[in-house]
Enzyme design. Structure first.
Site, PDB file in Angstrom:
ATOM      1  N   ASP A  35       0.892  -1.045   0.016  1.00  0.00           N
ATOM      2  CA  ASP A  35      -0.117   0.041   0.036  1.00  0.00           C
ATOM      3  C   ASP A  35       0.860   1.307   0.050  1.00  0.00           C
ATOM      4  OD1 ASP A  35      -1.909   2.248   0.927  1.00  0.00           O
ATOM      5  OD2 ASP A  35      -3.213   0.418   1.253  1.00  0.00           O
ATOM      6  N   THR A  38      -1.740   6.442   1.036  1.00  0.00           N
ATOM      7  CA  THR A  38      -2.095   8.012   0.586  1.00  0.00           C
ATOM      8  C   THR A  38      -3.192   8.205   1.883  1.00  0.00           C
ATOM      9  OG1 THR A  38      -4.305   7.052  -0.268  1.00  0.00           O
ATOM     10  CG2 THR A  38      -2.521   7.046  -1.675  1.00  0.00           C
ATOM     11  N   ASP A  63       4.036   2.299  -3.664  1.00  0.00           N
ATOM     12  CA  ASP A  63       3.436   2.843  -4.748  1.00  0.00           C
ATOM     13  C   ASP A  63       3.322   1.943  -6.040  1.00  0.00           C
ATOM     14  OD1 ASP A  63       2.180   4.477  -6.758  1.00  0.00           O
ATOM     15  OD2 ASP A  63       3.261   6.499  -6.208  1.00  0.00           O
ATOM     16  N   ALA A  86      -6.163  -1.453  -4.428  1.00  0.00           N
ATOM     17  CA  ALA A  86      -5.694  -0.144  -4.522  1.00  0.00           C
ATOM     18  C   ALA A  86      -5.955   0.433  -5.475  1.00  0.00           C
ATOM     19  CB  ALA A  86      -3.926  -0.278  -4.442  1.00  0.00           C
ATOM     20  N   ALA A  87      -6.529   1.917  -5.172  1.00  0.00           N
ATOM     21  CA  ALA A  87      -7.097   2.636  -6.109  1.00  0.00           C
ATOM     22  C   ALA A  87      -7.241   4.051  -5.534  1.00  0.00           C
ATOM     23  CB  ALA A  87      -8.296   2.339  -6.626  1.00  0.00           C
ATOM     24  N   THR A 131     -15.949  -1.623  -9.766  1.00  0.00           N
ATOM     25  CA  THR A 131     -16.944  -0.928  -9.294  1.00  0.00           C
ATOM     26  C   THR A 131     -18.133  -0.927 -10.157  1.00  0.00           C
ATOM     27  OG1 THR A 131     -17.914   1.212  -8.872  1.00  0.00           O
ATOM     28  CG2 THR A 131     -16.117   1.141 -10.095  1.00  0.00           C
ATOM     29  N   ASP A 132     -19.547  -0.881 -10.091  1.00  0.00           N
ATOM     30  CA  ASP A 132     -20.630  -0.966 -10.817  1.00  0.00           C
ATOM     31  C   ASP A 132     -20.445   0.396 -11.614  1.00  0.00           C
ATOM     32  OD1 ASP A 132     -21.689   0.626  -8.533  1.00  0.00           O
ATOM     33  OD2 ASP A 132     -23.240  -0.264  -8.317  1.00  0.00           O
ATOM     34  N   GLU A 133     -19.707   1.490 -11.157  1.00  0.00           N
ATOM     35  CA  GLU A 133     -19.873   2.580 -11.652  1.00  0.00           C
ATOM     36  C   GLU A 133     -19.396   2.645 -13.089  1.00  0.00           C
ATOM     37  OE1 GLU A 133     -18.878   5.997  -9.103  1.00  0.00           O
ATOM     38  OE2 GLU A 133     -19.305   4.807  -7.390  1.00  0.00           O
ATOM     39  N   TYR A 156     -13.296   9.097 -11.967  1.00  0.00           N
ATOM     40  CA  TYR A 156     -12.986   7.714 -11.030  1.00  0.00           C
ATOM     41  C   TYR A 156     -13.442   6.453 -12.023  1.00  0.00           C
ATOM     42  CZ  TYR A 156     -14.153   4.046  -8.022  1.00  0.00           C
ATOM     43  OH  TYR A 156     -14.435   2.937  -7.393  1.00  0.00           O
ATOM     44  N   SER A 157     -14.593   6.731 -12.367  1.00  0.00           N
ATOM     45  CA  SER A 157     -15.353   5.396 -13.000  1.00  0.00           C
ATOM     46  C   SER A 157     -14.674   5.105 -14.387  1.00  0.00           C
ATOM     47  CB  SER A 157     -16.835   5.511 -13.173  1.00  0.00           C
ATOM     48  OG  SER A 157     -17.264   6.773 -13.819  1.00  0.00           O
ATOM     49  N   LYS A 160     -11.479   3.543 -13.806  1.00  0.00           N
ATOM     50  CA  LYS A 160     -11.868   2.017 -13.236  1.00  0.00           C
ATOM     51  C   LYS A 160     -12.251   1.430 -14.626  1.00  0.00           C
ATOM     52  CE  LYS A 160     -11.676   0.200  -9.705  1.00  0.00           C
ATOM     53  NZ  LYS A 160     -10.670  -0.162  -9.012  1.00  0.00           N
ATOM     54  N   LEU A 196     -20.537   8.932   1.598  1.00  0.00           N
ATOM     55  CA  LEU A 196     -21.679   9.275   2.200  1.00  0.00           C
ATOM     56  C   LEU A 196     -21.976   8.792   3.543  1.00  0.00           C
ATOM     57  CD1 LEU A 196     -24.513  10.871   1.517  1.00  0.00           C
ATOM     58  CD2 LEU A 196     -25.351   8.326   0.830  1.00  0.00           C
TER      59      LEU A 196
HETATM   60  P1  NAD Z   1      -9.953   3.534  -0.211  1.00  0.00           P
HETATM   61  O1  NAD Z   1      -9.795   4.856  -0.973  1.00  0.00           O
HETATM   62  O2  NAD Z   1     -10.563   3.276   0.934  1.00  0.00           O
HETATM   63  O3  NAD Z   1      -8.409   2.573  -0.063  1.00  0.00           O
HETATM   64  C1  NAD Z   1      -7.518   2.441  -1.324  1.00  0.00           C
HETATM   65  C2  NAD Z   1      -6.372   2.157  -0.675  1.00  0.00           C
HETATM   66  O4  NAD Z   1      -5.431   2.214  -1.867  1.00  0.00           O
HETATM   67  C3  NAD Z   1      -5.445   2.921   0.428  1.00  0.00           C
HETATM   68  O5  NAD Z   1      -4.935   2.279   1.284  1.00  0.00           O
HETATM   69  C4  NAD Z   1      -4.622   3.872  -0.530  1.00  0.00           C
HETATM   70  O6  NAD Z   1      -3.311   4.185   0.664  1.00  0.00           O
HETATM   71  C5  NAD Z   1      -3.921   2.765  -1.605  1.00  0.00           C
HETATM   72  N1  NAD Z   1      -3.624   3.236  -2.730  1.00  0.00           N
HETATM   73  C6  NAD Z   1      -3.843   4.318  -3.411  1.00  0.00           C
HETATM   74  N2  NAD Z   1      -3.081   4.657  -4.335  1.00  0.00           N
HETATM   75  C7  NAD Z   1      -2.000   3.826  -4.481  1.00  0.00           C
HETATM   76  C8  NAD Z   1      -0.911   3.542  -5.000  1.00  0.00           C
HETATM   77  N3  NAD Z   1      -0.606   4.082  -5.982  1.00  0.00           N
HETATM   78  N4  NAD Z   1      -0.048   2.243  -4.643  1.00  0.00           N
HETATM   79  C9  NAD Z   1      -0.376   1.480  -3.690  1.00  0.00           C
HETATM   80  N5  NAD Z   1      -1.485   1.632  -2.809  1.00  0.00           N
HETATM   81  C10 NAD Z   1      -2.185   2.873  -3.206  1.00  0.00           C
HETATM   82  O7  NAD Z   1     -10.604   2.624  -1.221  1.00  0.00           O
HETATM   83  P2  NAD Z   1     -11.919   1.258  -1.094  1.00  0.00           P
HETATM   84  O8  NAD Z   1     -13.286   2.202  -0.766  1.00  0.00           O
HETATM   85  O9  NAD Z   1     -11.221   0.456   0.180  1.00  0.00           O
HETATM   86  O10 NAD Z   1     -11.985   0.742  -2.565  1.00  0.00           O
HETATM   87  C11 NAD Z   1     -10.835  -0.372  -2.817  1.00  0.00           C
HETATM   88  C12 NAD Z   1     -11.084  -0.671  -4.135  1.00  0.00           C
HETATM   89  O11 NAD Z   1     -12.381  -1.438  -4.197  1.00  0.00           O
HETATM   90  C13 NAD Z   1     -11.015   0.313  -5.227  1.00  0.00           C
HETATM   91  O12 NAD Z   1     -10.512  -0.442  -6.258  1.00  0.00           O
HETATM   92  C14 NAD Z   1     -12.470   0.551  -5.482  1.00  0.00           C
HETATM   93  O13 NAD Z   1     -12.460   1.059  -6.721  1.00  0.00           O
HETATM   94  C15 NAD Z   1     -13.143  -0.683  -5.252  1.00  0.00           C
HETATM   95  N6  NAD Z   1     -14.769  -0.346  -5.064  1.00  0.00           N
HETATM   96  C16 NAD Z   1     -15.062   0.467  -3.891  1.00  0.00           C
HETATM   97  C17 NAD Z   1     -16.430   0.452  -3.562  1.00  0.00           C
HETATM   98  C18 NAD Z   1     -16.726   1.220  -2.539  1.00  0.00           C
HETATM   99  O14 NAD Z   1     -18.013   1.461  -2.263  1.00  0.00           O
HETATM  100  N7  NAD Z   1     -15.745   1.767  -1.879  1.00  0.00           N
HETATM  101  C19 NAD Z   1     -17.248  -0.055  -4.518  1.00  0.00           C
HETATM  102  C20 NAD Z   1     -16.763  -1.024  -5.367  1.00  0.00           C
HETATM  103  C21 NAD Z   1     -15.584  -1.191  -5.714  1.00  0.00           C
HETATM  104  P1  TYD Z   2     -20.117   8.389  -2.373  1.00  0.00           P
HETATM  105  O1  TYD Z   2     -20.143   7.776  -0.956  1.00  0.00           O
HETATM  106  O2  TYD Z   2     -19.329   9.466  -2.696  1.00  0.00           O
HETATM  107  O3  TYD Z   2     -20.176   7.244  -3.416  1.00  0.00           O
HETATM  108  P2  TYD Z   2     -20.446   7.248  -4.957  1.00  0.00           P
HETATM  109  O4  TYD Z   2     -20.232   8.317  -5.466  1.00  0.00           O
HETATM  110  O5  TYD Z   2     -19.296   6.514  -5.578  1.00  0.00           O
HETATM  111  O6  TYD Z   2     -21.724   6.485  -5.222  1.00  0.00           O
HETATM  112  O7  TYD Z   2     -21.698   8.854  -2.647  1.00  0.00           O
HETATM  113  C1  TYD Z   2     -22.906   8.177  -2.689  1.00  0.00           C
HETATM  114  C2  TYD Z   2     -24.021   8.904  -2.888  1.00  0.00           C
HETATM  115  O8  TYD Z   2     -24.169   9.895  -2.114  1.00  0.00           O
HETATM  116  C3  TYD Z   2     -23.905   9.591  -4.105  1.00  0.00           C
HETATM  117  O9  TYD Z   2     -25.232   9.638  -4.939  1.00  0.00           O
HETATM  118  C4  TYD Z   2     -23.646  11.069  -3.837  1.00  0.00           C
HETATM  119  C5  TYD Z   2     -24.246  11.306  -2.610  1.00  0.00           C
HETATM  120  N1  TYD Z   2     -23.407  12.218  -1.585  1.00  0.00           N
HETATM  121  C6  TYD Z   2     -24.241  13.368  -0.975  1.00  0.00           C
HETATM  122  O10 TYD Z   2     -25.484  13.458  -1.282  1.00  0.00           O
HETATM  123  N2  TYD Z   2     -23.619  13.973  -0.339  1.00  0.00           N
HETATM  124  C7  TYD Z   2     -22.256  13.672   0.247  1.00  0.00           C
HETATM  125  O11 TYD Z   2     -21.700  14.301   1.204  1.00  0.00           O
HETATM  126  C8  TYD Z   2     -21.518  12.752  -0.448  1.00  0.00           C
HETATM  127  C9  TYD Z   2     -20.127  12.500  -0.083  1.00  0.00           C
HETATM  128  C10 TYD Z   2     -22.214  11.772  -1.397  1.00  0.00           C
END
Ligand code: NAD
Ligand code: TYD
Length: 354
Positions: A35, A38, A63, A86-87, A131-133, A156-157, A160, A196
């Site tokens: 990791d 970040t 990194d 990682a992302a 992600t589904d995005e 972002y999407s 991905k 959120l």
């Molecule tokens: P997060 O932002 O909480 O964690 C990301 C981690 O990646 C951190 O520990 C960061 O330090 C590390 N990282 C970032 N850049 C890096 C690099 N260049 N090299 C090495 N490490 C690095 O993210 P998360 O919410 O835990 O998401 C994890 C994965 O799941 C991502 O790929 C995201 O696209 C995917 N995902 C997330 C969600 C969600 O709702 N959070 C849903 C579907 C898919």
């Molecule tokens: P988020 O948690 O950022 O996830 P994603 O954009 O990847 O779906 O946001 C979830 C939903 O909530 C999205 O429709 C945006 C909305 N949102 C708010 O309305 N207020 C906020 O402060 C944030 C962070 C998100």
């Protein structure tokens, strides 16, 4: 899978995955967590497992954009499989500063794939967490399936989506054994309070405004993070190589209803002085540019082929999550103050844990 490389294991889902794998699953090997640390990476999320499983858990600060650092990880740890979390993961940040998203999510994934492909002595399994995005937005009807065309809306999407395509290309062109998963919105312990659900919980606890974008009618499909972790592990073990599996909670909610539910739960568990309803804190703010209206996942393939089902409903999962944030106020304090970043600077230097 003796030596499993988990990337981004100090983030929200990665940390939950490592905790699950070491403490609760049938995995018996060793995890190497690479990791970059970040703002979203917090090694404190794994302190307990690091102490409990010293032989089975290794942390390396690396990194993914630094090919030498990642190649060192491969050489030193005899990696058998990769689970790539990682992302850069936050849509709002990607709108303001897309640069890091392109670098980490696209170039970082490419670097990892190149190392996996050039591994001569063994064939590595590469699981790509996505992600589904990538599918873009739905209208009022329908669901995303594994065959829905990609149409990402945010940097972002889009980053991905690009990484998903590259992973599939490495399977088709080089025969790299890959699996992919595209999951809906996660929530649960250790989520960074920019997303959120944790943002709303923490603001509501502090009596701060709860900023809802637009009219709050956007829909997300919510999945408790542990259910996502179990799905990823199931796919890694039993998923057909080269295949993609959608993961979702069959739990569509309007954002405004999620926020109202959090307000009501907090009013029940930790009432405000004077008994004022937290719903009064809801503030509608300017909408996010390119805000996708609705996400909904059809995860029949995962359910039918691999027998996965989520264990938590939104009602049980959100209660656990709210209770977790209330019970982990020290973690919250350190994360919100940025104190964990100076902790990282004190404890980690050039990838070596002190
Ligand atoms: P997060 O932002 O909480 O964690 C990301 C981690 O990646 C951190 O520990 C960061 O330090 C590390 N990282 C970032 N850049 C890096 C690099 N260049 N090299 C090495 N490490 C690095 O993210 P998360 O919410 O835990 O998401 C994890 C994965 O799941 C991502 O790929 C995201 O696209 C995917 N995902 C997330 C969600 C969600 O709702 N959070 C849903 C579907 C898919
Ligand atoms: P988020 O948690 O950022 O996830 P994603 O954009 O990847 O779906 O946001 C979830 C939903 O909530 C999205 O429709 C945006 C909305 N949102 C708010 O309305 N207020 C906020 O402060 C944030 C962070 C998100």
């Amino acid at each position: 899978m003796k030596n499993l490389l988990v990337t981004g294991g100090c983030g929200f889902i990665g940390a939950n995955f490592i905790r699950y794998l070491l403490s609760e699953s049938d995995f018996t090997g060793r995890i190497i967590n690479a990791d970059k640390l970040t703002y979203a990476g917090n090694p404190e999320n794994l302190t307990e497992v690091a102490e409990k499983f010293p032989e089975r858990y290794v942390f390396v600060q690396a990194d993914l954009c630094d090919t030498k650092a990642v190649s060192d990880v491969f050489e030193r740890h005899d990696i058998d499989a990769i689970c790539h979390f990682a992302a850069e993961s936050h849509v709002d940040r990607s709108i303001v500063e897309p640069d890091a998203f392109i670098k980490t999510n696209i170039v970082g994934t490419f670097n990892l794939l190149e190392l996996a492909r050039h591994r001569k002595d063994k064939t590595l399994l590469f699981h790509h967490v996505s992600t589904d995005e990538v599918y873009g937005t739905l209208g009022a009807e329908g669901f995303f399936t594994e065959h829905t065309p990609y149409s990402p809306s945010s940097p972002y999407s889009a980053s991905k989506a690009a990484s998903d395509h590259i992973v599939r290309a490495y399977h088709r062109t080089y025969g790299l054994p890959v699996t992919l998963s595209n999951c809906s919105n996660n929530y649960g312990p250790y989520q960074f309070p920019e997303k959120l659900i944790p943002l709303m919980i923490l603001n509501a606890l502090e009596g701060k405004p709860l900023p809802v974008y637009g009219d709050g009618r956007n829909v997300r499909d919510w999945l408790y993070v542990k259910d996502h972790c179990i799905a990823v592990w199931t796919i890694m073990k039993q998923g057909r190589r080269g295949e993609t599996y959608n993961i979702g909670g069959r739990c569509e909610m309007h954002n405004i209803d999620v926020v109202r539910m959090i307000c009501d739960l907090l009013d029940e568990i930790k009432p405000q002085t004077g008994g004022k309803a937290r719903r009064d804190l809801i503030t509608f703010v300017k909408d996010r540019p390119g805000h996708d209206l609705r996400y909904a996942i059809d995860c029949t393939k995962l359910e039918k082929e691999l027998g996965w089902m989520p264990a938590e409903s939104f009602e049980t999962g959100i209660r656990k999550t709210v209770e977790w944030y209330i019970a982990h106020q020290e973690w919250v304090k350190r994360v919100k103050s940025g104190e964990y970043l100076s902790w990282i600077a004190r404890h980690y230097h050039s990838g070596v844990q002190k």
